[in-house]
Write an enzyme that holds these catalytic residues in place. Structure first.
Site, mmCIF file in Angstrom:
data_model
loop_
_atom_site.group_PDB
_atom_site.id
_atom_site.type_symbol
_atom_site.label_atom_id
_atom_site.label_comp_id
_atom_site.label_asym_id
_atom_site.label_seq_id
_atom_site.Cartn_x
_atom_site.Cartn_y
_atom_site.Cartn_z
ATOM 1 N N HIS A 18 -78.726 -41.154 -76.505
ATOM 2 C CA HIS A 18 -78.481 -40.288 -77.655
ATOM 3 C C HIS A 18 -77.042 -40.448 -78.149
ATOM 4 C CE1 HIS A 18 -82.185 -37.962 -77.927
ATOM 5 N NE2 HIS A 18 -82.233 -37.969 -76.610
ATOM 6 N N ASN A 59 -76.096 -31.800 -84.336
ATOM 7 C CA ASN A 59 -74.794 -32.211 -83.809
ATOM 8 C C ASN A 59 -73.866 -30.993 -83.692
ATOM 9 O OD1 ASN A 59 -73.808 -31.656 -86.392
ATOM 10 N ND2 ASN A 59 -73.764 -33.799 -87.016
ATOM 11 N N GLU A 86 -73.959 14.343 -72.784
ATOM 12 C CA GLU A 86 -73.223 13.335 -73.559
ATOM 13 C C GLU A 86 -72.609 13.910 -74.832
ATOM 14 O OE1 GLU A 86 -75.814 10.003 -74.150
ATOM 15 O OE2 GLU A 86 -75.578 9.314 -72.068
ATOM 16 N N GLN A 145 -74.107 -27.659 -94.052
ATOM 17 C CA GLN A 145 -74.441 -27.129 -95.377
ATOM 18 C C GLN A 145 -75.906 -26.707 -95.463
ATOM 19 O OE1 GLN A 145 -73.287 -30.164 -94.679
ATOM 20 N NE2 GLN A 145 -74.389 -31.778 -95.775
ATOM 21 N N SER A 172 -77.303 -34.112 -76.052
ATOM 22 C CA SER A 172 -78.267 -34.156 -74.953
ATOM 23 C C SER A 172 -77.585 -34.236 -73.586
ATOM 24 C CB SER A 172 -79.185 -35.365 -75.136
ATOM 25 O OG SER A 172 -80.182 -35.394 -74.137
ATOM 26 N N HIS A 232 -81.455 -30.671 -69.264
ATOM 27 C CA HIS A 232 -82.549 -31.179 -68.436
ATOM 28 C C HIS A 232 -82.049 -31.380 -67.007
ATOM 29 C CE1 HIS A 232 -83.098 -33.094 -72.488
ATOM 30 N NE2 HIS A 232 -84.354 -32.698 -72.329
ATOM 31 N N ASP A 278 -89.645 -35.055 -73.850
ATOM 32 C CA ASP A 278 -89.015 -35.283 -75.151
ATOM 33 C C ASP A 278 -90.054 -35.490 -76.251
ATOM 34 O OD1 ASP A 278 -86.398 -35.064 -74.291
ATOM 35 O OD2 ASP A 278 -86.204 -37.198 -73.829
ATOM 36 N N TYR A 306 -84.272 -26.788 -88.480
ATOM 37 C CA TYR A 306 -83.390 -27.924 -88.745
ATOM 38 C C TYR A 306 -83.874 -29.108 -87.921
ATOM 39 C CZ TYR A 306 -79.411 -30.839 -89.665
ATOM 40 O OH TYR A 306 -78.631 -31.888 -90.085
ATOM 41 N N GLN A 321 -81.411 -40.567 -71.551
ATOM 42 C CA GLN A 321 -80.749 -39.449 -72.219
ATOM 43 C C GLN A 321 -79.389 -39.846 -72.767
ATOM 44 O OE1 GLN A 321 -82.314 -36.584 -72.972
ATOM 45 N NE2 GLN A 321 -84.073 -37.618 -72.041
ATOM 46 N N HIS A 353 -79.061 16.390 -80.942
ATOM 47 C CA HIS A 353 -80.157 15.741 -80.234
ATOM 48 C C HIS A 353 -80.919 16.797 -79.427
ATOM 49 C CE1 HIS A 353 -78.146 11.989 -81.202
ATOM 50 N NE2 HIS A 353 -79.106 11.287 -80.601
#
Length: 413
Positions: free
Chosen positions: A259, A211, A399, A188, A234, A312, A345, A126, A256, A404
């Site tokens: 943003h 976001n 156990e 979406q 950020s 950061h 960045d 994305y 920063q 087993h």
């Protein structure tokens, strides 16, 4: 801008008062995202197009960007910009080649144990839009995937007013050899990559920042597909003392904070004079996202940093190299006054896709490990089975797993 005197405060209370919206965890955001994800899951492309029309004001046609459009964008990129992106990609590739995990095998008495490392078949990336276009994010996510050996990269990014993704972003896709790009953004797009639609084939894992709605969507689809760490608004936390240049500190905080949309920049300093000289240098909307904190000393600053766990951290003080060893929770740490976070960045090498919202306490920066799967394997000889089998029998019966134990005993008899 907020000023806070933490010298007589409990450290956990200080951290609670620092700016951090964490909107991707809010009930309202998660509820809204769940409806979008379920709708795309049920209706596929039609839902994807309706949400694009509602949120982006366009109805992309087609959803997938034609390869010739990517090639055209690449060829039209000014050479000096193309060269900058090539330099960035080369640095990112070099850094992530160094961190690449490799298959291995260990020989012990009567056994060979090992781990086979393989790349994911198909990864979804994305690339956010919204306030602007971020082709640098494509470099920071696609290159580690390519280094890991992922063959299929599916990129989703919001369409612009013309219904097409940003041309610079498409140009960078062309430079990197990424051919599958879709004009789809928001929660979406995450749902489309997670479940698949008529146009977008399902991926194995989704990575990349976004976001609050994009981040919440990634959390919503986790389990259907893999995801990387939450990568929301950020964050920067600067630890500085009287040796720091106020102008540089202010510029880093503002960098920063620009943003916007939930961004947070925090200065921790034991030097009141530095804080007083930085404050008048902060201006405009980014300044609203800055918090200046007066601390007792650098020890308290490091303690606060480790509790806050920022995306950061920047050590802008005497003894910064020694302090680096004590910073335990941060996506990336910049050390020294000539290492502005802005370098990371864009082109330093480490991916700028970093954990936010305090998740650096347990999450890591995006890297080749996010695109690899580890398959353990074992081979026991008869001698190895004879040596280990009786211990396994005892543990299995302890156990309550008789079958087993019997599966081992049958081979020992």
């Amino acid at each position: 801008m907020v000023r806070l005197d933490a010298r007589r405060m409990d450290s956990r209370e200080v951290v609670r008062r620092l700016r951090r919206p964490k909107g991707f965890l809010s009930r309202e955001v998660r509820s809204a995202v769940r409806r979008v994800v379920e709708d795309v899951h049920e209706r596929g492309d039609e839902a994807l197009l309706e949400y694009a029309e509602r949120f982006d004001g366009v109805r992309p046609d087609p959803l997938r960007v034609p390869p010739e459009e990517i090639a055209c964008a690449r060829d039209s990129l000014p050479e000096e910009i193309a060269e900058a992106f090539r330099a960035s990609a080369a640095n990112v590739r070099r850094f992530h080649e160094r961190e690449l995990d490799l298959s291995w095998e260990l020989k012990v008495a009567g056994a060979r144990l090992g781990q086979r490392v393989r790349p994911l078949r198909r990864a979804g990336i994305y690339v956010p839009g919204g306030h602007g276009a971020y082709p640098s994010t494509l470099v920071m996510t696609a290159v580690p995937a390519q280094v890991a050996g992922v063959k299929e990269l599916c990129v989703c990014t919001p369409p612009g007013p013309d219904g097409r993704p940003n041309q610079r972003m498409l140009a960078v896709a062309g430079l990197l050899g990424v051919e599958e790009v879709y004009a789809a953004g928001g929660a979406q797009a995450v749902a489309a990559m997670a479940f698949g639609t008529e146009s977008i084939r399902k991926v194995d894992k989704i990575v990349g920042p976004g976001n609050d709605y994009v981040t919440a969507a990634k959390l919503e689809v986790f389990g259907e597909v893999g995801i990387d760490a939450p990568q929301g608004p950020s964050e920067l936390l600067v630890i500085a003392d009287g040796t720091a240049r106020p102008e540089w500190v202010a510029l880093d905080l503002m960098a920063q904070a620009e943003h916007l949309s939930g961004a947070s920049s925090v200065l921790l300093t034991p030097n009141g004079d530095l804080a007083g000289r930085v404050e008048p240098l902060l201006s405009g909307r980014p300044a609203e996202h800055v918090t200046l904190v007066l601390v007792r000393d650098l020890d308290q600053a490091v303690e606060l940093a480790n509790l806050y766990a920022p995306e950061h951290a920047h050590l802008f003080c005497a003894g910064a190299e020694a302090l680096l060893e004590r910073v335990e929770a941060a996506g990336l740490v910049a050390v020294g006054d000539t290492s502005p976070v802005a370098l990371s960045d864009y082109a330093a090498g480490p991916s700028h896709a970093l954990p936010t919202g305090g998740t650096a306490l347990w999450a890591s920066a995006l890297g080749t490990h996010d695109f690899l799967v580890r398959v353990n394997h074992m081979r026991f000889s008869r001698e190895g089975l004879d040596a280990l089998g009786p211990h396994v029998e005892r543990l299995a019966r302890l156990e309550g797993f008789e079958n087993h134990a019997r599966s081992v005993r049958a081979r020992l008899e």
